[in-house]
Enzyme design. Structure first.
Site, PDB file in Angstrom:
ATOM      1  N   GLY A   1      -4.865   1.582   2.184  1.00  7.42           N
ATOM      2  CA  GLY A   1      -4.469   2.690   1.187  1.00  7.42           C
ATOM      3  C   GLY A   1      -5.557   2.863   0.142  1.00  7.42           C
ATOM      4  O   GLY A   1      -5.375   3.437  -0.875  1.00  7.42           O
TER       5      GLY A   1
ATOM      6  N   SER B   1     -11.428 -21.782  -0.896  1.00  4.99           N
ATOM      7  CA  SER B   1     -11.946 -21.306  -2.083  1.00  4.99           C
ATOM      8  C   SER B   1     -11.047 -21.870  -3.408  1.00  4.99           C
ATOM      9  O   SER B   1     -11.080 -21.219  -4.318  1.00  4.99           O
ATOM     10  CB  SER B   1     -12.103 -19.899  -2.016  1.00  4.99           C
ATOM     11  OG  SER B   1     -10.838 -19.109  -2.196  1.00  4.99           O
TER      12      SER B   1
ATOM     13  N   LYS C   1     -11.137 -10.476  -6.425  1.00  3.47           N
ATOM     14  CA  LYS C   1     -10.391 -11.359  -6.909  1.00  3.47           C
ATOM     15  C   LYS C   1     -10.300 -11.231  -8.460  1.00  3.47           C
ATOM     16  O   LYS C   1      -9.123 -11.395  -9.010  1.00  3.47           O
ATOM     17  CB  LYS C   1     -11.157 -12.731  -6.878  1.00  3.47           C
ATOM     18  CG  LYS C   1     -10.982 -13.411  -5.431  1.00  3.47           C
ATOM     19  CD  LYS C   1     -11.489 -14.736  -5.452  1.00  3.47           C
ATOM     20  CE  LYS C   1     -11.213 -15.469  -4.027  1.00  3.47           C
ATOM     21  NZ  LYS C   1     -12.218 -16.417  -3.876  1.00  3.47           N
TER      22      LYS C   1
HETATM   23  N1  LIG Z   1      -9.807   7.658  -4.205  1.00  2.00           N
HETATM   24  C1  LIG Z   1      -8.750   8.668  -3.934  1.00  2.00           C
HETATM   25  N2  LIG Z   1      -8.459   9.637  -4.255  1.00  2.00           N
HETATM   26  C2  LIG Z   1      -7.324  10.408  -4.000  1.00  2.00           C
HETATM   27  N3  LIG Z   1      -6.310  10.093  -3.221  1.00  2.00           N
HETATM   28  C3  LIG Z   1      -6.649   8.735  -2.578  1.00  2.00           C
HETATM   29  C4  LIG Z   1      -7.680   7.896  -2.848  1.00  2.00           C
HETATM   30  N4  LIG Z   1      -7.575   6.830  -2.117  1.00  2.00           N
HETATM   31  C5  LIG Z   1      -6.679   6.795  -1.604  1.00  2.00           C
HETATM   32  N5  LIG Z   1      -5.809   8.150  -1.656  1.00  2.00           N
HETATM   33  C6  LIG Z   1      -4.598   8.516  -1.094  1.00  2.00           C
HETATM   34  O1  LIG Z   1      -3.967   7.326  -0.536  1.00  2.00           O
HETATM   35  C7  LIG Z   1      -3.299   7.484   0.633  1.00  2.00           C
HETATM   36  C8  LIG Z   1      -3.637   6.613   1.361  1.00  2.00           C
HETATM   37  O2  LIG Z   1      -4.941   6.440   1.903  1.00  2.00           O
HETATM   38  P1  LIG Z   1      -5.344   6.113   3.395  1.00  2.00           P
HETATM   39  O3  LIG Z   1      -4.263   6.607   4.323  1.00  2.00           O
HETATM   40  O4  LIG Z   1      -6.697   6.895   3.597  1.00  2.00           O
HETATM   41  O5  LIG Z   1      -5.360   4.509   3.444  1.00  2.00           O
HETATM   42  P2  LIG Z   1      -6.480   3.782   4.169  1.00  2.00           P
HETATM   43  O6  LIG Z   1      -7.570   3.087   3.675  1.00  2.00           O
HETATM   44  O7  LIG Z   1      -6.702   4.455   5.579  1.00  2.00           O
HETATM   45  O8  LIG Z   1      -5.560   2.772   4.681  1.00  2.00           O
HETATM   46  P3  LIG Z   1      -4.982   1.960   5.839  1.00  2.00           P
HETATM   47  O9  LIG Z   1      -6.350   0.779   5.975  1.00  2.00           O
HETATM   48  O10 LIG Z   1      -3.805   1.107   5.805  1.00  2.00           O
HETATM   49  O11 LIG Z   1      -5.114   2.728   7.152  1.00  2.00           O
HETATM   50  C9  LIG Z   1      -3.833   8.765   1.051  1.00  2.00           C
HETATM   51  O12 LIG Z   1      -2.696   9.539   0.877  1.00  2.00           O
HETATM   52  C10 LIG Z   1      -4.867   9.150   0.225  1.00  2.00           C
HETATM   53  O13 LIG Z   1      -5.119  10.493  -0.139  1.00  2.00           O
END
Ligand SMILES: Nc1ncnc2c1ncn2[C@@H]1O[C@H](COP(=O)(O)OP(=O)(O)OP(=O)(O)O)[C@@H](O)[C@H]1O
Ligand SMILES: [Mg+2]
Length: 863
Positions: free
Chosen positions: A366, A726, A769
């Site tokens: 996320g 840890s 952490k």
């Molecule tokens: N920095 C950011 N600015 C705006 N929106 C964000 C940001 N980071 C995450 N989001 C929003 O959060 C939601 C989840 O992001 P995303 O699906 O890309 O996660 P991910 O890193 O691919 O997670 P996973 O590892 O579970 O696949 C999306 O709707 C994305 O637009």
């Protein structure tokens, strides 16, 4: 008898008309029907009829001779009696004769118009003896076998042969009834005077015939089978042709289809290899029957090749400022990541090639890995395809199955490319760390080829079996943790780490991105919604607990949905009427288009909308009303100090978290028990912690042999998988607290591993952490001094809110963590280095004598 015997020694001769026979030998004891046409013969018959009906029946040597002389007629014949004579209308005569006695022609007498012969009877010999008896039996049984093979022999004949016991009669009967033997052989049987010889010859002949008949039978059955098969084939072929004729329309359609394929091919820039391959397959296809299974296979194959993007590409944008702007538009923060992307694009703009290594975004769920990849596609003007590698176990899933397998298809890579429709998309290989390996092969090995810019010019899918150029595809990968990525793959990628978001970042993301986005999705474009920061903070703290913002997005969306419902309930009529799309479901995500201009819709609607423009403010109390009771407690820590309970810090694929450690002491025999969901290495850590406490027992005021009468139970109450070693300092602190009955400060969290002598060793994941500690409202964190260098990575906003204590020894940890009123009494001047300001202290050293942040806090009663 026909022969009158007047003397004992010389056989009596008789003068009898003779009937030369063309192709028959008449045996004694046999009744034969003859058709007589030759004048001479008819005259002979007439003569015989006028006498005593006796006639000499004798075969001529050559059946074709019409008017044989005496030398062209055999010597030995049979004297027979005419039983019946019938003159037929055409002048020929049908006569029934019965053979009586063998006789030899001695002399032909001069006569006008028929043969008159002087004949002498033949008396047989050798008709007695055991040998003859044996011969009779074998001849009889052989005849039976023969009769079975030759269907022309009547069953009555077989029966009568079995009942004959006179050897001469037997041989004659059989000889007369063997339909297959030649005239010469018949004559031989007739002329042999010795019965034994005759039987032997007969036996021989029958054996020969049997053999021939058996072979004949075999051949017949073989031929019959062949006949059946070819007949069947012929029949089916005829039928098929008839069907094809009926389906004439289908043929035409098939031809059209082939023409369509050819047309489509013209528009594609196939590689030379692909073009020859398709041409070959098309040739095959034209010769096939349209509905055959083969044709379907070939057609599918051609379809796949044709549907791939050969030479189709979107125009890429190399305008870096536009790219930067798009990246900024879509995502908050992620500076390092955006910077790297822009560099990447700059190099590409200069070289016109995609030579640089593949980017790999690593971070907790996320945090926007997938969505930033989508933004890159937008920023570079490429199409976007995503292939999730989670759960892919088989190389064939990536590379496809060979065409020889039934139902074979190309691999997922080629399938996704077909979906992209262009040769230069952004191709996201999502969750590359979730692939698994089993006996079916290693999918990573297929990806190695794909991800290597040197090799991916000629990617070979097993199904297509031809090289496809992937060098224009911009590959991006994502993973939650580096450890899940096979090392050779990791080696080919440039790792960009995305870390958890701090509360401040989450707040900014929510305010600037999530609220407007979910508001739009819920059809609230025309409603003023003011979600106050307080409210968002409330959502972040009490309704989510995560590293990224996925569940925050969900909660904000749920807030908006509830609001939409309220809007429709309260102002339903006017509001819904004012919207151009109308419909009852104004709250649905498809309800309203983005920011439509009032006057574009006509003055009336615009006015109605302005009147209906509503304003909603969501503050902190509103959140509770909309989302219900809190899902998580504000601060994880208890609000008072407890004996034996310490807050540790852990990190996993899901980011950092607080890891509580409880220790209780009971009377026992020195046992150490550890429970909870543990990782490898934690048991060893616990042993080391206990050894340290034993070594420091005097300092801690414990009996030197305290452990002999006590059992220690270490427990990790969270049901979340914890990381490896840890938690040494956490366990040691809980143990010391439990044994000395001195509580542990509740607002402190710590991380670090210890040696037997109490030295504190560095750990990984410091940034995650500390973010977790700050999120959980911890005030002081104790970290290994060796991790000081990692503090630069920790966001400033986090550092600003934490009192960070750098420690080298476990004594320093206890001095800081145990709620003592006079720590110096136990530990002297041993003390950790405190970092309280926003900036990271410059290495190597800082004065380590900073006073505790709040001396008043130390005023606690000792136990
Ligand atoms: N920095 C950011 N600015 C705006 N929106 C964000 C940001 N980071 C995450 N989001 C929003 O959060 C939601 C989840 O992001 P995303 O699906 O890309 O996660 P991910 O890193 O691919 O997670 P996973 O590892 O579970 O696949 C999306 O709707 C994305 O637009
Ligand atoms: Mg993702």
């Amino acid at each position: 008898m026909f022969f009158k015997n007047d003397g004992a020694d010389s056989p009596v001769r008789a003068q009898i008309p003779a009937l030369p026979l063309r192709d028959i030998v008449v045996f004694p004891h046999m009744v034969s029907q003859l058709f007589v046409g030759r004048e001479k013969s008819i005259a002979a018959l007439d003569e015989a009829m006028s006498r005593d009906k006796e006639i000499f029946l004798v075969a001529q040597k050559n059946a074709r001779t019409n008017d044989p002389g005496p030398d062209e007629i055999y010597d030995v014949g049979t004297v027979g009696t005419i039983v019946q004579l019938l003159r037929l209308a055409d002048g020929t005569v049908k006569v029934l004769v019965e053979g009586r006695q063998r006789a030899r022609a001695k002399r032909y007498l001069p006569s006008r118009n028929y043969f008159l012969v002087e004949v002498e009877p033949i008396f047989e010999e050798g008709a007695e003896g055991v040998e003859v008896e044996a011969l009779i039996r074998s001849v009889q049984s052989t005849f039976e076998v023969y009769a079975k093979l030759n269907k022309k022999i009547q069953p009555e004949v077989v029966m009568s042969v079995q009942s004959i016991d006179d050897p001469s009669k037997l041989s004659d009967t059989i000889a007369a009834n063997l339909p297959t033997i030649k005239l010469a052989e018949r004559y031989e049987l007739l002329s042999a005077m010795n019965v034994k010889v005759r039987l032997e010859r007969l036996y021989q002949l029958m054996q020969g015939e049997i053999e021939i008949l058996q072979v004949e039978k075999k051949i017949r059955s073989r031929v019959k089978k062949q006949m059946e098969r070819s007949q069947k084939e012929y029949y089916l072929n005829e039928q098929m042709q008839a069907i094809q004729k009926e389906l004439g329309g289908e043929r035409d359609e098939f031809k059209n289809e082939i023409a369509e394929i050819e047309e489509a091919l013209k528009k594609k820039a196939l590689s030379a290899e692909a073009a020859t391959k398709v041409e070959k397959e098309l040739k095959k296809l034209r010769m096939m029957h349209p509905t055959s299974a083969e044709a379907t296979v070939v057609r599918n194959y051609i379809d796949w090749i044709v549907s791939l993007p050969w030479g189709d590409r979107t125009a890429e944008t190399f305008d870096l400022s536009v790219a930067e702007q798009i990246l900024e538009e879509d995502h908050f923060g992620l500076e390092k990541c955006k910077e790297r992307i822009v560099e990447y694009l700059a190099v590409q703009a200069l070289t016109g090639q995609l030579r640089s290594p593949i980017l790999c975004f690593v971070g907790p769920p996320g945090v926007g890995k997938t969505s930033i990849a989508r933004s890159i596609a937008r920023a570079t003007g490429r199409k976007f395809v995503r292939l999730s590698l989670g759960g892919v176990r088989d190389e064939a899933e990536v590379r496809g199955h060979r065409r020889t397998y039934i139902g074979a298809l190309p691999g997922k890579l080629i399938q996704s490319l077909k979906k992209a429709g262009t040769q230069n998309p952004v191709f996201l290989l999502d969750e590359i760390d979730k692939m698994s390996t089993d006996f079916r092969g290693d999918p990573a090995s297929a990806l190695l080829e794909v991800l290597d810019p040197e090799q991916n010019k000629a990617f070979n899918d097993h199904y297509l079996d031809l090289d496809y150029d992937l060098s224009e595809v911009m590959f991006i990968t994502t993973a939650n943790s580096l450890s899940g990525i096979p090392i050779p793959l990791r080696d080919r990628m440039e790792i960009i780490e995305l870390s958890s978001y701090t509360e401040i970042e989450k707040l900014a993301i929510a305010r600037r991105y999530l609220v407007p986005k979910t508001k739009r999705d819920c059809g609230l474009v025309d409603v003023d919604v003011d979600v106050q920061d307080d409210a968002l903070r409330e959502v972040i703290r009490h309704y989510t607990r995560e590293a990224g913002v996925r569940s925050l997005e969900r909660q904000v969306a749920s807030l908006m949905r509830k609001l939409a419902l309220r809007v429709v309930k309260e102002h339903g009529r006017e509001f819904v009427r004012a919207t151009p799309v109308g419909g009852e479901d104004a709250s649905s995500s498809s309800g309203l288009p983005e920011a439509p201009e009032g006057d574009a819709l006509g003055p009336d609607v615009g006015k109605a909308r302005a009147a209906a423009r509503l304003k909603y403010v969501i503050d902190r109390s509103e959140v509770g009303a909309l989302l219900g009771v809190h899902k998580y407690r504000d601060v994880r820590t208890d609000d008072h100090d407890l004996v034996g309970l310490t807050h540790g810090l852990s990190v996993s694929d899901f980011g950092g978290d607080i890891l509580d450690c409880e220790v209780t002491v009971v009377a026992g025999k020195g046992k150490l028990v550890i429970t909870g969901l543990l990782e490898k290495g934690m048991e060893e850590s616990a042993q080391a912690a206990l050894s340290y406490i034993r070594a420091r027992s005097s300092v801690l005021g414990l009996d030197a042999d305290f452990y002999q009468a006590k059992d220690l139970h270490v427990h990790f109450p969270d049901f979340v998988r914890k990381d490896g070693p840890s938690a040494g300092v956490t366990m040691a602190t809980s143990m010391a607290s439990a044994l000395t009955r001195i509580p542990v400060r509740h607002d402190i969290a710590m991380t670090g591993e210890i040696t037997l002598r109490g030295r504190v060793m560095p750990i990984g994941g410091l940034k995650e952490k500390l973010i977790a500690a700050q999120r959980n409202r911890i005030r002081t964190v104790i970290i290994p001094r060796d991790n000081q260098k990692d503090l630069k990575e920790v966001p400033e906003t986090v550092r600003a809110e934490l009192r960070i204590v750098l420690v080298e020894h476990m004594d320093e940890v206890l001095r800081e963590a145990l709620a003592l009123d006079d720590p110096a009494r136990l530990f002297g001047d041993r003390m950790g280095q405190v970092v309280t300001y926003h900036d990271v202290p410059p290495e190597p050293e800082l004065p380590s004598t900073d006073p505790p942040a709040d001396p008043g806090e130390r005023d606690r009663p000792t136990v």
